[in-house]
Design a protein around this motif. Structure first.
Motif, PDB file in Angstrom:
ATOM      1  N   SER A 182       0.807  -1.219   0.000  1.00 45.42           N
ATOM      2  CA  SER A 182       0.000   0.000   0.000  1.00 45.42           C
ATOM      3  C   SER A 182       0.840   1.269   0.000  1.00 45.42           C
ATOM      4  N   ARG A 183       2.165   1.137   0.030  1.00 42.38           N
ATOM      5  CA  ARG A 183       3.049   2.307  -0.019  1.00 42.38           C
ATOM      6  C   ARG A 183       3.555   2.602  -1.426  1.00 42.38           C
ATOM      7  N   TYR A 184       3.327   1.694  -2.381  1.00 41.02           N
ATOM      8  CA  TYR A 184       4.002   1.786  -3.666  1.00 41.02           C
ATOM      9  C   TYR A 184       3.047   1.594  -4.854  1.00 41.02           C
ATOM     10  N   GLY A 185       3.563   1.923  -6.038  1.00 39.05           N
ATOM     11  CA  GLY A 185       2.966   1.444  -7.256  1.00 39.05           C
ATOM     12  C   GLY A 185       3.482   0.036  -7.507  1.00 39.05           C
ATOM     13  N   VAL A 186       2.565  -0.889  -7.801  1.00 40.71           N
ATOM     14  CA  VAL A 186       2.932  -2.304  -7.943  1.00 40.71           C
ATOM     15  C   VAL A 186       2.617  -2.742  -9.372  1.00 40.71           C
ATOM     16  N   PRO A 187       3.621  -3.260 -10.109  1.00 41.80           N
ATOM     17  CA  PRO A 187       3.387  -3.626 -11.506  1.00 41.80           C
ATOM     18  C   PRO A 187       2.632  -4.940 -11.653  1.00 41.80           C
ATOM     19  N   VAL A 188       1.857  -5.023 -12.725  1.00 43.49           N
ATOM     20  CA  VAL A 188       1.236  -6.275 -13.142  1.00 43.49           C
ATOM     21  C   VAL A 188       2.213  -6.945 -14.102  1.00 43.49           C
ATOM     22  N   VAL A 189       2.800  -8.053 -13.703  1.00 42.94           N
ATOM     23  CA  VAL A 189       3.846  -8.704 -14.487  1.00 42.94           C
ATOM     24  C   VAL A 189       3.219  -9.640 -15.513  1.00 42.94           C
ATOM     25  N   LYS A 190       3.596  -9.443 -16.771  1.00 44.99           N
ATOM     26  CA  LYS A 190       3.094 -10.283 -17.858  1.00 44.99           C
ATOM     27  C   LYS A 190       4.073 -11.401 -18.193  1.00 44.99           C
ATOM     28  N   ASP A 191       5.370 -11.069 -18.274  1.00 43.80           N
ATOM     29  CA  ASP A 191       6.399 -12.069 -18.592  1.00 43.80           C
ATOM     30  C   ASP A 191       7.664 -11.750 -17.822  1.00 43.80           C
ATOM     31  N   ASP A 192       8.386 -12.789 -17.429  1.00 39.45           N
ATOM     32  CA  ASP A 192       9.708 -12.654 -16.840  1.00 39.45           C
ATOM     33  C   ASP A 192      10.726 -13.008 -17.919  1.00 39.45           C
ATOM     34  N   LEU A 193      11.499 -12.013 -18.360  1.00 39.99           N
ATOM     35  CA  LEU A 193      12.437 -12.207 -19.461  1.00 39.99           C
ATOM     36  C   LEU A 193      13.823 -12.607 -18.983  1.00 39.99           C
ATOM     37  N   GLY A 194      14.019 -12.714 -17.680  1.00 43.30           N
ATOM     38  CA  GLY A 194      15.329 -13.065 -17.136  1.00 43.30           C
ATOM     39  C   GLY A 194      16.197 -11.840 -16.937  1.00 43.30           C
ATOM     40  N   GLY A 195      17.212 -11.986 -16.109  1.00 40.70           N
ATOM     41  CA  GLY A 195      18.128 -10.880 -15.843  1.00 40.70           C
ATOM     42  C   GLY A 195      17.476  -9.719 -15.123  1.00 40.70           C
ATOM     43  N   GLY A 196      16.384  -9.991 -14.410  1.00 37.17           N
ATOM     44  CA  GLY A 196      15.687  -8.933 -13.692  1.00 37.17           C
ATOM     45  C   GLY A 196      14.782  -8.086 -14.558  1.00 37.17           C
ATOM     46  N   ARG A 197      14.594  -8.475 -15.814  1.00 39.23           N
ATOM     47  CA  ARG A 197      13.759  -7.687 -16.736  1.00 39.23           C
ATOM     48  C   ARG A 197      12.390  -8.335 -16.888  1.00 39.23           C
TER      49      ARG A 197
END
Length: 298
Positions: free
Chosen positions: A167-182
């Motif tokens: 509740s303190r942040y903007g939180v992304p909706v993740v569609k794909d994990d491309l590796g390397g933290g991306r």
């Protein structure tokens, strides 16, 4: 290539009052430099040499800090304080990359970005807030820049978070994990309840903005009267854009400190001090003594 950056500093810093009543929060020291100087140095070290600081009339100290001071430099040299004179000269050289514009409402964190974009023109640029401190081997700005060069799309700086803090942040909706933290993301939910958080990541401290995001902000200005506060938010623009266009998140390798609250500021100050080459070892010994209960100073 990312050649330009924006640093918004027009906020009141109300969480740090009364400390920030006269002193801009961006001028609070971390080590021997104010927070905003760390941010400018990070950008320049990452190859970004055109920096626009969006400020307000209450924060003239920031402009004074970056302004050349030949009188001070000369006085230092005449008293054989050449190291300090070189420091003043280095700051003047750094200031050659910085320009200032004043905030023009309506407000919200999207407004300074929109104002600066009218000067930057039709090209991507980086946005960093000057109340964030990152301790990392590779600067946060450089990591964001690499992510943009690999994707050609807007990029958000992300950090793993405790779900209880959603509740303190903007939180992304993740569609794909491309590796390397991306990560490919399809939306951004602002300050959700912990049970509603769409991912375990928080959007913090940095963005690469493209003309498409600027267009979304422009669209908000045409309908901002629907918001009772008349505010324009970057998170709204990113959420809207990501529904139909590529947007990516880059999990930043490093440790993030937010200086926007008293405890967070002290933690950032302490963490930076412990890693300092000159006085870090003495402070680590002091911390050990205090923890061990051997300090006799009272």
């Amino acid at each position: 290539m990312i050649r330009k950056a924006v640093i918004p500093v027009a906020g009141l810093g109300s969480r740090l009052l009364p400390l920030t009543k006269a002193l801009p929060k961006e001028m609070l020291p971390i080590g021997d430099k104010p927070v905003i100087e760390h941010t400018v140095r990070e950008l320049v070290a990452s190859g970004i040499r055109d920096i626009t600081i969006v400020t307000s009339s209450r924060k003239t100290l920031i402009q004074q800090h970056f302004a050349p001071d030949t009188d001070m430099e000369l006085q230092l040299r005449t008293t054989d304080k050449h190291d300090l004179a070189d420091t003043v000269r280095e700051l003047s050289d750094l200031a050659a990359h910085v320009s200032f514009i004043h905030q023009n409402g309506p407000y919200g964190n999207g407004t300074p970005i929109l104002n600066a974009s009218r000067i930057i023109g039709d090209e991507p640029f980086m946005v960093l807030w000057a109340d964030d401190v990152f301790v990392s081997d590779i600067p946060r700005a450089q990591q964001l820049k690499a992510a943009y060069e690999a994707t050609g799309a807007p990029v958000l700086a992300l950090m793993p978070m405790d779900p209880a803090d959603a509740s303190r942040y903007g939180v992304p909706v993740v569609k794909d994990d491309l590796g390397g933290g991306r990560l490919r993301i399809s939306g951004l939910v602002e300050k959700p309840k912990p049970k509603d958080a769409p991912s375990p990541y928080a959007a913090i401290g940095g963005y690469v903005i493209t003309p498409g995001i600027v267009a979304e902000l422009e669209d908000q200005t045409r309908r901002w009267h629907r918001n009772p506060q008349g505010e324009i938010y970057l998170s709204d623009a990113l959420h809207s854009y990501a529904a139909n266009n590529p947007v990516y998140g880059q999990v930043i390798a490093g440790t993030w400190y937010d200086t926007g609250s008293p405890q967070a500021y002290l933690e950032a100050q302490f963490a930076h001090a412990l890693t300092h080459r000159e006085y870090g070892p003495a402070l680590r010994r002091l911390a050990y003594d205090l923890d061990a209960g051997t300090d006799q100073s009272g």
